[in-house]
Write an enzyme that holds these catalytic residues in place. Structure first.
Site, short mmCIF file in Angstrom:
data_model
loop_
_atom_site.label_atom_id
_atom_site.label_comp_id
_atom_site.label_asym_id
_atom_site.label_seq_id
_atom_site.Cartn_x
_atom_site.Cartn_y
_atom_site.Cartn_z
N GLY A 46 0.81 -1.22 0.00
CA GLY A 46 0.00 0.00 0.00
C GLY A 46 0.84 1.26 0.00
CE1 TYR A 93 -9.53 0.23 8.41
CE2 TYR A 93 -10.17 1.45 10.39
CZ TYR A 93 -9.24 1.17 9.39
OH TYR A 93 -8.03 1.81 9.39
CE LYS A 130 -6.66 -1.49 9.62
NZ LYS A 130 -5.41 -1.66 8.87
N1 LIG Z 1 -5.06 7.53 7.59
C1 LIG Z 1 -5.50 7.22 8.81
O1 LIG Z 1 -6.05 8.06 9.54
C2 LIG Z 1 -5.35 5.82 9.32
C3 LIG Z 1 -5.61 5.58 10.67
C4 LIG Z 1 -5.47 4.30 11.17
C5 LIG Z 1 -5.02 3.28 10.35
N2 LIG Z 1 -4.77 3.53 9.03
C6 LIG Z 1 -4.32 2.40 8.23
O2 LIG Z 1 -3.22 2.82 7.44
C7 LIG Z 1 -3.16 2.02 6.25
C8 LIG Z 1 -2.98 2.96 5.06
O3 LIG Z 1 -4.13 3.77 4.97
P1 LIG Z 1 -4.13 5.26 4.40
O4 LIG Z 1 -4.93 6.09 5.33
O5 LIG Z 1 -2.76 5.67 4.02
O6 LIG Z 1 -5.06 5.06 3.12
P2 LIG Z 1 -4.83 5.14 1.55
O7 LIG Z 1 -4.09 6.38 1.19
O8 LIG Z 1 -6.20 4.94 0.97
O9 LIG Z 1 -3.90 3.89 1.23
C9 LIG Z 1 -4.40 2.60 1.17
C10 LIG Z 1 -3.39 1.73 0.45
O10 LIG Z 1 -3.89 0.37 0.45
C11 LIG Z 1 -3.92 -0.12 -0.87
N3 LIG Z 1 -5.06 -1.01 -1.09
C12 LIG Z 1 -6.39 -0.70 -1.00
N4 LIG Z 1 -7.14 -1.75 -1.43
C13 LIG Z 1 -6.28 -2.73 -1.79
C14 LIG Z 1 -6.44 -4.03 -2.33
N5 LIG Z 1 -7.65 -4.54 -2.64
N6 LIG Z 1 -5.32 -4.76 -2.59
C15 LIG Z 1 -4.09 -4.26 -2.33
N7 LIG Z 1 -3.87 -3.02 -1.84
C16 LIG Z 1 -4.96 -2.26 -1.57
C17 LIG Z 1 -4.08 1.10 -1.75
O11 LIG Z 1 -3.59 0.79 -3.07
P3 LIG Z 1 -4.17 1.50 -4.43
O12 LIG Z 1 -4.62 2.87 -4.03
O13 LIG Z 1 -3.01 1.46 -5.36
O14 LIG Z 1 -5.32 0.67 -4.89
C18 LIG Z 1 -3.22 2.13 -1.02
O15 LIG Z 1 -1.87 2.00 -1.40
C19 LIG Z 1 -4.45 1.20 6.22
O16 LIG Z 1 -4.18 -0.13 6.65
C20 LIG Z 1 -5.34 1.92 7.22
O17 LIG Z 1 -6.28 1.04 7.81
C21 LIG Z 1 -4.94 4.77 8.50
#
Ligand SMILES: NC(=O)c1ccc[n+]([C@@H]2O[C@H](COP(=O)([O-])OP(=O)(O)OC[C@H]3O[C@@H](n4cnc5c(N)ncnc54)[C@H](OP(=O)(O)O)[C@@H]3O)[C@@H](O)[C@H]2O)c1
Length: 267
Positions: A21, A166, A170
């Site tokens: 990701g 979700y 987690k």
């Molecule tokens: N941002 C926050 O506030 C926050 C808080 C707590 C936890 N998190 C965790 O942090 C991680 C990254 O999230 P983010 O906020 O940075 O979101 P994001 O910008 O939407 O990134 C999500 C990543 O996961 C990949 N992904 C989504 N669906 C997928 C699939 N079917 N197969 C393979 N890869 C897939 C996406 O790839 P593509 O876009 O190339 O499809 C992207 O690279 C996640 O696990 C999320 O639960 C985020």
């Protein structure tokens, strides 16, 4: 080989790390911090071609080696082949960062046949399981140490309506982190998780900066600030590095004090 080292994490230089990701958000931030620490990177993405190009360009500019691999983790049959390809790029990997995730928001009463629920579990929990097992098994086979960092969420600890899928994914990742740590410690594979709070990324930046959202969230976050993707990158570097060589099975909450208050705000 590359020129970079990080003063806090000198042992990360030339470590071979797979980040899933990495095409946006936190994964992009992790890639930049690890590139600055001199890691060799395998950058995974699913659908965001422009995003992964930007990540790749930004880390190559820092003078490290990096390769890109694509895989849709909702198709679990593809995950093992994906991992084999990732392992072969640098003839092995020292670290695995399970960061890719879908942030599913759905009411359970509108997801009767569990379509959202099943996809969320596949991407956020089953794919990290398959990747972790493949990684630890290869490390054990060749007698090499390794580190896994699972990117979880505070939703694994405290959640709210709309997040059954979700939060379950987690909480499952947190539990899996602890069990894998117990199973794999004896042959030198450490497993820890990050449990982030609210980190604006491309997907959420505009909404989180609306006045009413700023008031709600920054009122609830003790330090009065959102996290940044660099904060997450630094915490990832910490868990990958020898600074945490006696740490395994830990869930590192990194949320500016949000859930310590015990009143997770409604969305
Ligand atoms: N941002 C926050 O506030 C926050 C808080 C707590 C936890 N998190 C965790 O942090 C991680 C990254 O999230 P983010 O906020 O940075 O979101 P994001 O910008 O939407 O990134 C999500 C990543 O996961 C990949 N992904 C989504 N669906 C997928 C699939 N079917 N197969 C393979 N890869 C897939 C996406 O790839 P593509 O876009 O190339 O499809 C992207 O690279 C996640 O696990 C999320 O639960 C985020």
């Amino acid at each position: 080989m590359n020129k970079n080292t990080h003063p806090n994490f000198p042992d990360l230089k030339n470590k071979r790390i797979l980040i899933t990701g990495a095409s946006s958000g936190i994964g992009k931030g992790m890639a930049r911090v690890l590139a600055n620490a001199g890691c060799l990177l395998v950058l995974h993405y699913n659908s965001n071609n422009d995003g992964i190009k930007q990540t790749l360009e930004s880390v190559l500019k820092l003078g490290i080696e990096a390769e890109v691999l694509k895989c849709d983790f909702s198709n679990l049959e593809k995950v093992q082949d994906f991992f084999t390809n990732a392992w072969q790029i640098y003839d092995g990997l020292d670290g695995l960062v399970n960061n890719a995730g879908v942030i599913t928001k759905s009411l359970s009463l509108e997801d009767f046949i569990a379509t959202q629920f099943n996809k969320t579990l596949a991407v956020n929990l089953q794919a990290p399981y398959l990747l972790s097992v493949a990684f630890a098994s290869n490390c054990k086979k060749i007698g090499q140490k390794g580190v896994v960092v699972n990117n979880s969420s505070v939703h694994g600890q405290a959640s709210c309506e709309w997040f059954a899928a979700y939060a379950a994914s987690k909480a499952g990742l947190d539990a899996m982190t602890k069990v894998h740590a117990v199973e794999w410690g004896k042959f030198g594979v450490r497993v820890n998780a990050l449990s982030p709070g609210v980190v604006p990324v491309e997907r959420t930046f505009d909404i989180l900066h609306k006045p009413e959202m700023i008031e709600k969230w920054l009122g609830a976050i003790s330090v009065g600030k959102y996290g940044t993707v660099e904060d997450m990158g630094m915490a990832t570097a910490y868990l990958l590095s020898d600074a945490t060589k006696w740490m395994t099975g830990s869930i590192l909450t990194i949320d500016g004090g949000l859930i310590s208050r015990g009143n997770y705000p409604y969305r």
